[in-house]
Every structure is written in C-alpha cells, then in structure tokens.
Design a protein around this motif. Structure first.
Motif, PDB file in Angstrom:
ATOM      1  N   GLY A  58       0.810  -1.502  -0.524  1.00 41.61           N
ATOM      2  CA  GLY A  58      -0.116  -0.242  -0.103  1.00 41.61           C
ATOM      3  C   GLY A  58       0.651   1.330   0.376  1.00 41.61           C
ATOM      4  O   GLY A  58      -0.235   1.987  -0.918  1.00 41.61           O
ATOM      5  N   ASP A  59       2.066   1.084   1.033  1.00 44.00           N
ATOM      6  CA  ASP A  59       2.958   2.779   0.566  1.00 44.00           C
ATOM      7  C   ASP A  59       3.882   2.219  -0.210  1.00 44.00           C
ATOM      8  O   ASP A  59       4.719   3.298   0.231  1.00 44.00           O
ATOM      9  CB  ASP A  59       3.239   2.819   2.829  1.00 44.00           C
ATOM     10  CG  ASP A  59       2.051   3.808   2.787  1.00 44.00           C
ATOM     11  OD1 ASP A  59       1.687   4.207   2.489  1.00 44.00           O
ATOM     12  OD2 ASP A  59       3.123   4.119   3.988  1.00 44.00           O
ATOM     13  N   PHE A  60       4.077   1.186  -1.069  1.00 44.05           N
ATOM     14  CA  PHE A  60       5.448   1.454  -1.848  1.00 44.05           C
ATOM     15  C   PHE A  60       5.167   2.251  -2.641  1.00 44.05           C
ATOM     16  O   PHE A  60       4.152   1.870  -4.356  1.00 44.05           O
ATOM     17  CB  PHE A  60       5.486  -0.236  -2.430  1.00 44.05           C
ATOM     18  CG  PHE A  60       7.139  -0.119  -2.837  1.00 44.05           C
ATOM     19  CD1 PHE A  60       7.723  -0.721  -2.810  1.00 44.05           C
ATOM     20  CD2 PHE A  60       6.533  -0.605  -4.418  1.00 44.05           C
ATOM     21  CE1 PHE A  60       8.528  -0.467  -3.307  1.00 44.05           C
ATOM     22  CE2 PHE A  60       7.811   0.188  -4.899  1.00 44.05           C
ATOM     23  CZ  PHE A  60       9.218  -0.661  -4.536  1.00 44.05           C
ATOM     24  N   ARG A  61       5.030   3.184  -2.830  1.00 38.07           N
ATOM     25  CA  ARG A  61       4.611   4.615  -3.941  1.00 38.07           C
ATOM     26  C   ARG A  61       5.328   5.246  -4.554  1.00 38.07           C
ATOM     27  O   ARG A  61       6.217   6.308  -3.726  1.00 38.07           O
ATOM     28  CB  ARG A  61       3.515   5.589  -3.654  1.00 38.07           C
ATOM     29  CG  ARG A  61       2.190   4.765  -2.883  1.00 38.07           C
ATOM     30  CD  ARG A  61       1.545   5.687  -2.301  1.00 38.07           C
ATOM     31  NE  ARG A  61       0.174   4.883  -1.471  1.00 38.07           N
ATOM     32  CZ  ARG A  61      -0.680   5.573  -1.292  1.00 38.07           C
ATOM     33  NH1 ARG A  61      -1.283   6.911  -1.492  1.00 38.07           N
ATOM     34  NH2 ARG A  61      -1.510   4.813  -0.560  1.00 38.07           N
ATOM     35  N   MET A  62       6.150   4.601  -5.353  1.00 41.69           N
ATOM     36  CA  MET A  62       7.540   5.421  -5.954  1.00 41.69           C
ATOM     37  C   MET A  62       7.488   6.914  -6.233  1.00 41.69           C
ATOM     38  O   MET A  62       8.871   7.481  -6.563  1.00 41.69           O
ATOM     39  CB  MET A  62       7.403   4.303  -7.148  1.00 41.69           C
ATOM     40  CG  MET A  62       8.241   3.039  -6.948  1.00 41.69           C
ATOM     41  SD  MET A  62       8.813   1.689  -8.091  1.00 41.69           S
ATOM     42  CE  MET A  62       6.864   1.656  -8.868  1.00 41.69           C
ATOM     43  N   SER A 179       5.415  -1.081  11.291  1.00 38.00           N
ATOM     44  CA  SER A 179       6.883  -1.419  11.137  1.00 38.00           C
ATOM     45  C   SER A 179       7.592  -1.149   9.132  1.00 38.00           C
ATOM     46  O   SER A 179       8.003  -0.505   8.059  1.00 38.00           O
ATOM     47  CB  SER A 179       8.286  -1.920  10.860  1.00 38.00           C
ATOM     48  OG  SER A 179       7.704  -3.588  10.615  1.00 38.00           O
ATOM     49  N   MET A 180       6.201  -2.290   7.766  1.00 38.04           N
ATOM     50  CA  MET A 180       6.479  -2.463   7.522  1.00 38.04           C
ATOM     51  C   MET A 180       5.911  -0.708   6.342  1.00 38.04           C
ATOM     52  O   MET A 180       6.963  -0.845   5.028  1.00 38.04           O
ATOM     53  CB  MET A 180       5.167  -3.462   6.334  1.00 38.04           C
ATOM     54  CG  MET A 180       6.163  -4.737   7.230  1.00 38.04           C
ATOM     55  SD  MET A 180       7.316  -5.730   6.734  1.00 38.04           S
ATOM     56  CE  MET A 180       7.144  -5.770   5.069  1.00 38.04           C
ATOM     57  N   PHE A 181       4.888  -0.305   6.659  1.00 41.58           N
ATOM     58  CA  PHE A 181       5.154   1.309   6.160  1.00 41.58           C
ATOM     59  C   PHE A 181       6.248   1.951   5.854  1.00 41.58           C
ATOM     60  O   PHE A 181       6.673   2.076   4.715  1.00 41.58           O
ATOM     61  CB  PHE A 181       4.177   1.855   7.098  1.00 41.58           C
ATOM     62  CG  PHE A 181       3.266   1.462   6.515  1.00 41.58           C
ATOM     63  CD1 PHE A 181       1.983   1.855   5.338  1.00 41.58           C
ATOM     64  CD2 PHE A 181       2.557   2.031   8.414  1.00 41.58           C
ATOM     65  CE1 PHE A 181       0.242   1.836   5.623  1.00 41.58           C
ATOM     66  CE2 PHE A 181       0.853   1.277   8.264  1.00 41.58           C
ATOM     67  CZ  PHE A 181      -0.246   1.201   6.759  1.00 41.58           C
ATOM     68  N   GLN A 182       7.094   1.436   7.368  1.00 39.39           N
ATOM     69  CA  GLN A 182       8.731   2.498   7.038  1.00 39.39           C
ATOM     70  C   GLN A 182       9.677   2.071   5.673  1.00 39.39           C
ATOM     71  O   GLN A 182      10.393   2.335   5.055  1.00 39.39           O
ATOM     72  CB  GLN A 182       8.964   2.913   7.544  1.00 39.39           C
ATOM     73  CG  GLN A 182       7.973   3.194   9.236  1.00 39.39           C
ATOM     74  CD  GLN A 182       7.482   4.669   9.058  1.00 39.39           C
ATOM     75  OE1 GLN A 182       8.809   5.679   7.944  1.00 39.39           O
ATOM     76  NE2 GLN A 182       6.371   4.784   9.310  1.00 39.39           N
ATOM     77  N   ILE A 183       9.211   0.707   5.472  1.00 43.51           N
ATOM     78  CA  ILE A 183      10.903  -0.325   4.505  1.00 43.51           C
ATOM     79  C   ILE A 183       9.967  -0.223   3.087  1.00 43.51           C
ATOM     80  O   ILE A 183      10.672   0.447   2.175  1.00 43.51           O
ATOM     81  CB  ILE A 183      10.229  -1.701   4.753  1.00 43.51           C
ATOM     82  CG1 ILE A 183      11.082  -2.310   6.710  1.00 43.51           C
ATOM     83  CG2 ILE A 183      10.878  -2.137   3.730  1.00 43.51           C
ATOM     84  CD1 ILE A 183      12.754  -1.752   6.549  1.00 43.51           C
ATOM     85  N   ALA A 184       8.480   0.087   3.601  1.00 39.71           N
ATOM     86  CA  ALA A 184       8.260   0.685   1.887  1.00 39.71           C
ATOM     87  C   ALA A 184       8.345   1.838   1.218  1.00 39.71           C
ATOM     88  O   ALA A 184       9.239   1.993   0.450  1.00 39.71           O
ATOM     89  CB  ALA A 184       6.423  -0.020   1.546  1.00 39.71           C
ATOM     90  N   LEU A 185       8.026   2.639   2.040  1.00 40.60           N
ATOM     91  CA  LEU A 185       8.680   4.049   1.499  1.00 40.60           C
ATOM     92  C   LEU A 185      10.309   3.953   1.591  1.00 40.60           C
ATOM     93  O   LEU A 185      10.071   5.044   0.564  1.00 40.60           O
ATOM     94  CB  LEU A 185       7.567   4.808   3.821  1.00 40.60           C
ATOM     95  CG  LEU A 185       6.905   5.196   3.383  1.00 40.60           C
ATOM     96  CD1 LEU A 185       6.288   5.748   3.991  1.00 40.60           C
ATOM     97  CD2 LEU A 185       5.975   5.850   2.758  1.00 40.60           C
TER      98      LEU A 185
END
Length: 432
Positions: A58-62, A179-185
């Motif tokens: 969801g937060d893997f927005r390049m 924490s997965m938000f932060q890795i994706a960002l």
C-alpha cells in the motif's frame, strides 16, 4: 443354549482385539504429539502476515518524493498541484466517519477490500491523467480509500487478537505490521528517484499501480474476525453511541486529543525538506528521507518489547518528551547534525503506544467508528496547523514555522502525563 455361547463370544472378542490392536495403535495420535492449533490462533498468524504485506504494498508508491512535481507537470501550475493535495486531505476527512460506521456494520475484511479497489482506481486516474479534472477525481478517490482503511485496519488487527484472547499482544504485532510502512517508503523513494531520472515521472506513477493491485489480492485473503458487539439499528444511533462512549471515558477523551495533536505534527513533514535543504546539499535529501524511514522502522519493530516492559502510557509520555526535546535542539540552533535529530526512533514507539491505549478504550461494537472520529479530529487540526505554519513561514521563515508546529504538539505532553498517572486507575470504556 445361551450359556454355551458365552465362552465362544469371549474367544471371538479376544481374537478381534488382538487383530485390531496393532492397527488401532497406528490410527491413534501419540500422547506426546502437540495439540492441533486453535483456529483463532491460525487466524492471528494469517491476518498479521497479510496485514504486513498489505501495508508494504500500500505504501510502495515510487512517486512519493515527486508527487507535487508530477501534478505540476500535468496541470501546468504549482498552485493547482498544491490544491490537489489539499483536496485529498479534505476528502479523507469528509469520508472518515461514514467509512468508520461502514466498517463496524459491514465488517473489517469487506471494508479493507473496498479501500484497496478504490485505491487502484485512484492510481489508474493518476497514471492516465492529462489535466486537472482527472487528477481531481483521483485525489478524491484516494481520500476515500484512505478513510476506508483509517480505523478499520487497526480494528481488524485488534479484533483478530481479541478473538484469540491475545489482545495483550497488540503492541508487538501492531509494531511489526506498521514497520512495513517505513520499509516500503524507504525502498520506493530510492527506486522512484532512479526511475524518474532515467525515464520520466509518469513512468514512475504507472509502475506504482501494480503494488496497489497486489493490495486487492492480499486483502481478499484476510479472514474476518468474529468479535463484534450488538449494533445499533440506526446509523445515527450508532454514531451517537460512539460519541457518547468517547465523552464518558476520561482516558479516551484525552487520548483522542493526543492522537489529533500528534497527527497535526505531520504538517512539519511538508516543511522539513526546506529546512534540511538549507543545511545539506540537494542530492542528500533522498538520503535524509531514507534515514528517517529507517530509524522509524527500528522504533516500530522494538515498540512491542518496550511497551511490554514499561507500559503503553509511560512509553507514550517519554517518547513524546524525547521527540520534543530533540526537535527543539535541532531547530533552535541549526547545525549540520540537525536533520539527523529530526529522525527519532521514539516516533514509532509513541505511535504504537498511542494506538494501544486507544484500542483498549474503544468499545467492541464501535471500534472503527471511534477510530474514525479520532482521525477526523486529527485531519481538521492538521489542516489548521498546516495553514498557520504556512503563514508563519511566509512572514518569518521556515524555522519559526517549524517551532510553531512544535508548540502545538507540546500540548500533548500534559495530556500524556495525565494518562500515565491515571489510566491504570480508571475503568475501561463501556461495552467491553
């Protein structure tokens, strides 16, 4: 005659037992074998794993670091681009409460899937937009999708644990999931910058559609938790019950305000790059963002362990105190190390502590609605603080603007202290 048959029957029974004994032993479970896992425990493992991947995709927005640039290219105006970001925030706030009620009445899994589908539609609009109109529709859809997830996904995690009788594990699992938000960002920002430089910002936006499609697939595999209280027959009655629940609980009232104040500090993220650009070279801004997400990741990962040792209220209090001191030192006397101080590991721990305290006080039947009401207050305060900080920045500069935001967040400290001192002695919210 029956007396003569008894010995014969006994012999037959004995022979049958001797023949069946080896086969019976093979079919029986050994006494030392572990018991079959509980279905509720299996649901916990499944949902925690799926929520982690959902947050990552969801937060893997390049396009994140170049979103404003892309909007300006499509619309031909930075003013129009900035207005789109404002509309996105306003649409999220407008949909907060209706989507919270929807989650409580229709279920967590269905609301999660609906948000993922709407988010795909929003990204398709971004990728194919040729002017302001389609971008406007897309940001409204993203605001709707964000509000569908707001309050719902944390409620899904807590209800899943509550069904298994493991709600005390919420800080640990919530920390890992968030924490997965932060890795994706961090990863998306690094990859997006390279792709945008090699091709174009639109290519970055097009590639960002696929992770959102994966969110739909992940959400469809989530299991609905069966912990729900009786619902009010009318939507307005349900909303009124949620508002009364917040009003009657002193801890919940203060924690809702703490949540809103902390959320309003996010407006500093829009101004901080300007502050950092005055201290570091422009090319280092990406590294600064990656460093900040990495530090936040560590904070989220260890939050469960810290909360388990010192408690949620104390973690929130000292986390907020640490962040305020670090930010004040960084801003009052800016040096080359000031950007590093802005990235604090206490942020992740304070966030999970805040969510833990809120979820403990929310009622089962209005959990998502109460969460959405807190988010609505946070969005409104965010808009006011961002507007005020912008006016201060235009008149006095970026440092006074960031200090003004910090002054607003300071209000959360005495509230957190009150919760730390009183939460353990107050009854929990009604309806548990």
């Amino acid at each position: 005659m029956s007396a003569r048959l008894f010995p014969l029957l006994r012999v037959r029974v004995l022979v049958a037992r001797l023949i069946a004994a080896p086969f019976g032993r093979r079919s029986q479970r050994p006494r030392s074998a572990p018991p079959a896992p509980n279905s509720a425990d299996q649901t916990v493992d499944r949902n925690v794993r799926l929520l982690s991947w959902f947050n990552f995709f969801g937060d893997f927005r390049m396009y994140g670091p170049i979103m404003l640039i892309y909007f300006a290219q499509v619309t031909g105006s930075y003013t129009a681009a900035a207005s789109l970001l404002a509309v996105k925030m306003l649409s999220c706030a407008a949909f907060e409460v209706p989507t919270g009620v929807l989650s409580d009445r229709l279920g967590r899994r269905g609301t999660m899937i609906a948000g993922a589908v709407v988010m795909v539609a929003a990204h398709l609009g971004y990728a194919s937009a040729s002017g302001y109109g389609l971008l406007l529709a897309a940001v409204v859809l993203e605001g709707l999708a964000t509000s569908l997830w707001s309050g719902n996904n944390e409620s899904l995690l807590y209800d899943t644990l509550l069904e298994a009788g493991r709600e005390e594990e919420f800080p640990r699992h919530s920390g890992r999931v968030n924490s997965m938000f932060q890795i994706a960002l961090a990863l998306a920002a690094a990859i997006g910058g390279v792709v945008a430089g090699a091709w174009s910002p639109r290519v970055v936006v097009v590639l960002s559609v696929m992770p959102q499609v994966l969110c739909v697939l992940v959400a469809s595999r989530v299991r609905e938790p069966r912990v729900h209280g009786s619902l009010e027959s009318d939507v307005l009655a349900h909303l009124g019950s949620a508002l009364r629940g917040i009003r009657r609980s002193p801890v919940l009232r203060r924690m809702t305000l703490v949540s809103a104040l902390r959320y309003s500090s996010g407006s500093a993220a829009q101004l901080s790059p300007v502050f950092v650009a005055g201290l570091w070279p422009l090319w280092a801004l990406g590294l600064w963002r990656t460093f900040g997400h990495g530090v936040a990741f560590v904070g989220f990962r260890v939050s469960g362990r810290v909360i388990g040792r010192v408690g949620a209220a104390r973690t929130l209090l000292f986390g907020e105190l640490f962040d305020n001191v670090a930010n004040f030192v960084a801003l009052v006397k800016p040096t080359v190390l000031s950007p590093v101080l802005l990235g604090s590991p206490a942020y992740g721990m304070s966030t999970i502590a805040q969510q833990t305290l809120l979820q403990r006080e929310f009622t089962d039947r209005e959990r998502a609605t109460m969460g959405s009401l807190a988010s609505l207050l946070g969005s409104a305060l965010y808009a006011l603080v961002a507007l005020g900080a912008g006016l201060v920045a235009d008149r006095w500069g970026i440092v006074p603007a960031l200090l003004a935001i910090q002054a607003v967040v300071l209000i959360a400290l005495p509230l957190a202290w009150w919760v730390h001192a009183r939460a353990s002695s107050l009854p929990r919210a009604l309806g548990r």
